[in-house]
Design a protein around this motif. Structure first.
Motif, PDB file in Angstrom:
ATOM      1  N   LEU A   1       0.840  -1.409  -0.046  1.00  0.00           N
ATOM      2  CA  LEU A   1       0.140  -0.143   0.097  1.00  0.00           C
ATOM      3  C   LEU A   1       0.863   1.120  -0.042  1.00  0.00           C
ATOM      4  CD1 LEU A   1      -3.104  -0.154   2.316  1.00  0.00           C
ATOM      5  CD2 LEU A   1      -2.993   0.103  -0.148  1.00  0.00           C
ATOM      6  N   GLU A   2       1.821   1.246   0.856  1.00  0.00           N
ATOM      7  CA  GLU A   2       2.680   2.315   0.956  1.00  0.00           C
ATOM      8  C   GLU A   2       3.718   2.658  -0.246  1.00  0.00           C
ATOM      9  OE1 GLU A   2       4.703   1.869   4.908  1.00  0.00           O
ATOM     10  OE2 GLU A   2       2.841   1.941   5.741  1.00  0.00           O
TER      11      GLU A   2
ATOM     12  N   MET B   1       1.550   4.269  -2.549  1.00  0.00           N
ATOM     13  CA  MET B   1       1.287   5.525  -2.329  1.00  0.00           C
ATOM     14  C   MET B   1       2.654   6.537  -2.775  1.00  0.00           C
ATOM     15  SD  MET B   1      -0.593   5.555   1.168  1.00  0.00           S
ATOM     16  CE  MET B   1      -0.757   7.451   1.861  1.00  0.00           C
TER      17      MET B   1
ATOM     18  N   ARG C   1      -6.307   6.934  -4.377  1.00  0.00           N
ATOM     19  CA  ARG C   1      -7.014   6.332  -3.161  1.00  0.00           C
ATOM     20  C   ARG C   1      -7.845   5.175  -4.149  1.00  0.00           C
ATOM     21  NH1 ARG C   1      -7.782   7.229   1.393  1.00  0.00           N
ATOM     22  NH2 ARG C   1      -7.066   9.433   1.100  1.00  0.00           N
TER      23      ARG C   1
END
Lengths: 342, 414, 294
Positions: free
Chosen positions: A237-238, A241, A247
């Motif tokens: 997820l990071e 990002m 999102r």
């Protein structure tokens, strides 16, 4: 893993299932092709506290003599499966040749109990399964986004539809949607129709059963997804990002793929459960408007004249129906197993 | 004499203990095991408790009173030795047990131990006593005296009059004046049985299991049910006894047909809207289609003894059940629990509807071994007619077809 | 970690999520709070046929008991009808079912997740077919043999039947959880000289709690809310809560006491609240801990 080790690990579970599910399944299969012996009927006089009248009775001895040496009953093959109360093959043939057009043909088909019930069961399954899973997923996302302190109560309240026993839960809801209950009155004012009664109309009864189905089964999807969300790999997820993923992209390319195996599991379980729907129909006294296959099993097993063979045949047809509905998912699972094994 | 509630409760406790002590001797059981299965309502509890009082060091008495008794009694009594040595049953469930040979004729036991059981309590089939009855029940008419008076109609004696009366009451402002248990599941079938037999119909060709309902009387019965439904709450197809009871207590019904065993609740004034309970009258069911008798079926509750138990246990069970329905169980507390068929019973006003229906000559619920299949076939196929999806003849044909398939499976029809 | 992600959420999105959650919680919990409130009224108010608002204002409760609220339902259920006995039986059944189900299920699920042989797929498929069997049919099939062998009516019988009926689900769920636990964990333990069972006990058990607790929650709810099995297989004195509640509802011929049932249901929900509060931490913390290694 070695076969022997595997056997020891699986043994307790397998024994329990063999004894209490496999054996009964075999007996159900047998029961569906064997019917009770021919009953010898005798005319007799019956007197009770209210007087005497001519009636009939089963001649127990003569019937027992007939069934000597055949404890399973009379072999009828597929006769029960094809009779009017199940697949109704000869009735369909007759309707086919006598019907006045496709509309009339369908009307007559759905008047047959099995097909009428199948129509409701399939509609219910097709609507409740996706909506319950989708709603459960949204709730899981929402609960996962709130501060940790509030999550406990949120989980509990979200679980309530599943926790309160349907026996009383349905009774109270049934009362709330009455034309004079709080939800019924709310519906009337929403629809602008003071005579609206959910319990008096077939389409509204179907709608109510389906809404109840979604309401009572989405907590299950919620809990499974919520547990799944906790295991989403944070480093992926990071890094997504850092790569500038929005999102929506993270949801679409990281979270949803991660939850896919759980979704397969949910689809399997929910299709199966929804296809066996009957408790809401009984609790909502909805038998006049909606029937399901399991409702027939319930009726057969609770009647004064228990129809064990009929219930067995309907059960087997239910299992076959479940297998047919699940087959796409099963085929997929099989491929993924084959991939994992290779 | 004044007595605190606690004192009353204590004395009642002492009373039962003393009674139980006396009953041990009275039951006259030397040894044996007694195990009773029955339904779960107050009158059955009274009988089972009195039977359980026969228990001593050498005589074990167990009871299992549950709503699911009809699902459990047959398998429990098929086992050998049977789990249940005695079953508290009703008109329809006796037939199931008897067809499977699970209950024994009681003639020997009556000769040995039961000379004092009144003849009229015995249920005799083909000359053999198969059960002993202790209470009666039927669906009968209730009416609201005030509402009928206000509408200027007399209590109806026939269903045709009932339709007219309901019309007048509705004109007076009661939206759904007639209430009845038309819910699908079992009740609707029971309503059809009542109406069809009330019209003088017969379900089967004599002496056989061939269905015989697709006739004018069948059509007339269905048409009457549909006409009645016009005066009922639109949700009538979901109405069970609880719903009708609640409607009645709320003052929404002027006329109802409901089980006599619920009369006490309707008349006790608890949970009722003001003015309802004191104006509630319980009378015979109206007749229908020109018949001379009430269009309802009479039910009895009684007990039977299992085949698959030792003679000693059978005798012990017989004696315990006999003690369970002895006149001494009738106390001021238990008197109102049922319409007892026991000597010394003083009918309460709530019992009048059942008593009048019996006196009017209503038939008892049919005891053919395949009646249960007919009942359920009717239950499942009438709603389509009442909602206007099909005509009466089609509905009757559907009932016959559903019944025939079930009866063929059961071995009653070829 | 998840909260750090949440921290980046834009305000409209957060408002949308919160609004949705509040709406859902109202929909999910409103019937329960309505019931909780109504359990302190008399039946004529809670199930009022005159005006639904009577459930709020309670004119009949006032007329019959003199107060706006009454504990009659609770008193009748717990004291007069000794509902606590049924509660005790439920406790025994639920604790046993959850423990045995999870013991059998973790062993079997672990083996299925690690085996890799072709038959695993078929075992899972057969379990699935087993699960498709309507419970009612299964239960009516048990009756005769259980009566014949004197097994009927006892708590252990109902427990083992519930365990068996629940096994397919437990196996499926735990298998998918174990598949998410990396293989090298237990395999490296076995390289270090552990037997398969030792590896399971020493390496896998400590990290498997989240999956087990989630699965256990469902076993718990199944046993807690079961009606089909417990109503048909238990004797009157061994009755659990749900059949006992059903018996408060009366029969066709006689009126029951619905308010006893309502009060019993409300009071039976309280321990569940505590349970969820205790275990939700376990679900979150345990799972996240396991996930770090994934």
């Amino acid at each position: 893993m070695k076969h022997k080790t595997f056997l020891w690990f699986i043994l307790p579970s397998a024994v329990a299932m063999l004894l209490f599910i496999a054996l009964p399944v075999v007996s159900v299969l047998l029961q569906s092709v064997f019917a009770p012996h021919e009953q010898v009927i005798r005319e007799v006089e019956k007197c009770d506290v209210f007087g005497c009248k001519k009636s009939t009775t089963v001649d127990v001895e003569a019937t027992a003599a007939l069934s000597e040496g055949a404890p399973l009953g009379r072999f009828v093959g597929t006769a029960i499966y094809t009779d009017r109360n199940h697949l109704a093959l000869s009735e369909i043939g007759a309707i086919w040749s006598s019907s006045k057009g496709p509309g009339d043909f369908l009307d007559q088909i759905f008047n047959l109990p099995f097909y009428g019930a199948l129509a409701f069961t399939l509609t219910y399954t097709a609507l409740v399964t996706p909506f319950a899973i989708l709603l459960g997923f949204c709730i899981a996302l929402a609960v996962n986004a709130i501060p940790r302190l509030l999550r406990g109560p949120a989980i509990f309240f979200s679980l309530l539809p599943m926790i309160v026993t349907p026996l009383v839960g349905a009774l109270i809801l049934f009362w709330m949607v009455d034309a004079r209950g709080i939800l019924g009155v709310a519906l009337q004012s929403l629809a602008g129709d003071p005579d609206l009664s959910v319990k008096a109309s077939t389409p509204l009864m179907w709608a109510m059963l389906i809404v109840y189905g979604v309401w009572s089964s989405c907590p299950f999807a919620f809990v499974v997804y919520y547990a799944g969300l906790q295991t989403v790999p944070q480093d992926t997820l990071e890094s997504a990002m850092i790569d500038g993923a929005t999102r929506w992209q993270r949801l679409r390319y990281v979270i949803i793929p991660h939850l896919l195996p759980l979704t397969t599991f949910l689809v399997l379980i929910k299709i199966m459960d929804n296809f066996r729907v009957f408790e809401p129909i009984v609790s909502f006294n909805g038998g006049a408007h909606a029937q399901s296959l399991s409702y027939f099993i319930y009726a057969d097993l609770t009647a004064t004249n228990k129809l064990l063979s009929s219930a067995a045949a309907t059960s087997v047809l239910t299992i076959l129906g479940v297998i047919v509905l699940l087959s796409p998912v099963i085929v997929r699972t099989r491929r993924s197993f084959a991939r994992a094994a290779s | 004499m004044t007595m605190s509630i606690r004192g009353l409760a204590l004395s009642a406790l002492w009373g039962t203990t003393a009674l139980a002590g006396a009953a041990n001797a009275d039951c006259g059981i030397a040894a044996g095991k007694v195990s009773i299965i029955g339904n779960d309502f107050p009158a059955v509890h009274t009988v089972a408790d009195a039977a359980a009082a026969c228990g001593t060091g050498t005589v074990g008495v167990k009871t299992n009173l549950t709503k699911d008794h009809e699902k459990l009694n047959a398998p429990g009594m098929t086992a050998n030795p049977a789990e249940y040595s005695a079953a508290i049953i009703s008109s329809s469930s006796l037939v199931t047990l008897m067809s499977a040979g699970l209950v024994r004729p009681l003639d020997d036991l009556i000769a040995a131990h039961g000379a004092d059981i009144p003849r009229n309590q015995m249920v005799t089939i083909d000359g053999k006593v198969m059960a002993v009855a202790f209470m009666a029940n039927a669906q009968h008419m209730f009416y609201r005296k005030d509402l009928l008076d206000a509408a200027g109609v007399a209590p109806p004696k026939t269903y045709e009059e009932l339709l007219a009366a309901a019309g007048k009451v509705r004109d007076g402002g009661t939206a759904s004046p007639f209430c009845s248990t038309y819910g699908v599941g079992w009740n609707l079938g029971q309503e059809f049985v009542n109406m069809y037999l009330g019209m003088g119909g017969a379900f089967f060709k004599p002496g056989t299991a061939e269905p015989a309902i697709n006739n004018e009387k069948g059509v007339a019965a269905l048409e009457m049910m549909k006409a009645l439904s016009g005066y009922m709450n639109p949700d009538f197809l979901t109405f069970d006894s609880n719903a009708v009871t609640a409607e009645w207590e709320a003052g929404n019904c002027a006329i109802a047909t409901l089980w006599g065993s619920r009369a006490g609740v309707l008349m006790d004034g608890k949970e009722s809207a003001p003015g309802v309970a004191e104006n509630t009258m319980a009378v015979a069911t109206p007749s229908a289609g020109g018949s001379s008798f009430p269009a309802t079926t009479l039910w009895w509750d009684g007990w039977s003894i299992a085949t698959n138990v030792s003679d000693e246990d059978a005798a012990a069970s017989f004696l315990a059940m006999k003690a369970g329905i002895a006149p001494s169980i009738l106390t001021p507390d238990t008197m109102g629990q049922a319409v007892w068929m026991i000597e010394g019973y003083q009918p309460t006003p709530a019992a009048q509807g059942v008593a009048e229906s019996i006196a009017g000559g209503a038939p008892s619920y049919p005891m053919e071994p395949y009646m249960g299949a007919m009942h359920m076939a009717a239950d499942g196929n009438i709603a389509d007619f009442l909602t206007g999806k099909e005509d009466a003849a089609t509905a009757l044909a559907d009932i016959e077809a559903a019944y025939t398939a079930a009866a063929k499976e059961g071995g009653f029809l070829k | 970690m998840t909260s750090s992600v949440a921290g980046h959420r834009s305000l409209p999105l957060q408002a949308l999520l919160a609004g949705f959650l509040i709406l859902w919680i109202v929909v999910a919990a409103f019937p329960f709070f309505w019931t909780l409130w109504g359990s302190f009224k008399v039946e004529g108010d809670f199930f009022s046929r005159a005006d639904w608002a009577n459930a709020l204002t309670g004119p009949m409760t006032r007329a019959e008991t003199g107060g706006a609220f009454t504990g009659q339902g609770y008193y009748g259920a717990w004291i007069t009808n000794e509902f606590w006995r049924a509660g005790l039986n439920t406790l025994i059944v639920v604790v046993s079912v959850v423990t045995i189900s999870l013991a059998f299920g973790t062993l079997g699920g672990y083996a299925l997740a690690r085996s890799g042989h072709r038959y695993v797929f078929w075992i899972l498929m057969i379990a699935l077919v087993f699960r498709a069997m309507p419970h009612l049919t299964l239960v009516s099939g048990y009756l005769l043999p259980f009566f014949q062998w004197n097994l009927w009516g006892h708590l252990p019988t109902a427990i083992i039947v519930l365990v068996a009926i629940n096994q397919p689900f437990t196996l499926w769920m735990l298998t998918s959880f174990f598949q998410n636990i990396p293989k090298d964990l237990d395999e490296s333990a076995m390289v270090d000289g552990c037997s398969r069972f030792q590896a399971f006990r020493l390496v896998i058990i400590p990290v498997m709690w989240p999956g087990v607790i989630t699965t256990g929650l469902f076993s718990f709810l199944l046993a807690y809310n079961d009606f089909a099995v417990t109503a048909m297989l238990l004797d009157q004195q061994n009755q659990t809560m749900i059949p006992r509640i059903a018996s408060f509802l009366g029969t066709t011929q006689t009126k029951g006491n619905v308010m006893f049932a309502v009060s019993a249901v409300v009071s039976a929900t309280a321990p569940l609240f505590l349970l969820v509060m205790v275990f939700q931490r376990q679900i979150v913390s345990g799972l996240t801990a396991g996930a770090v290694k994934g």
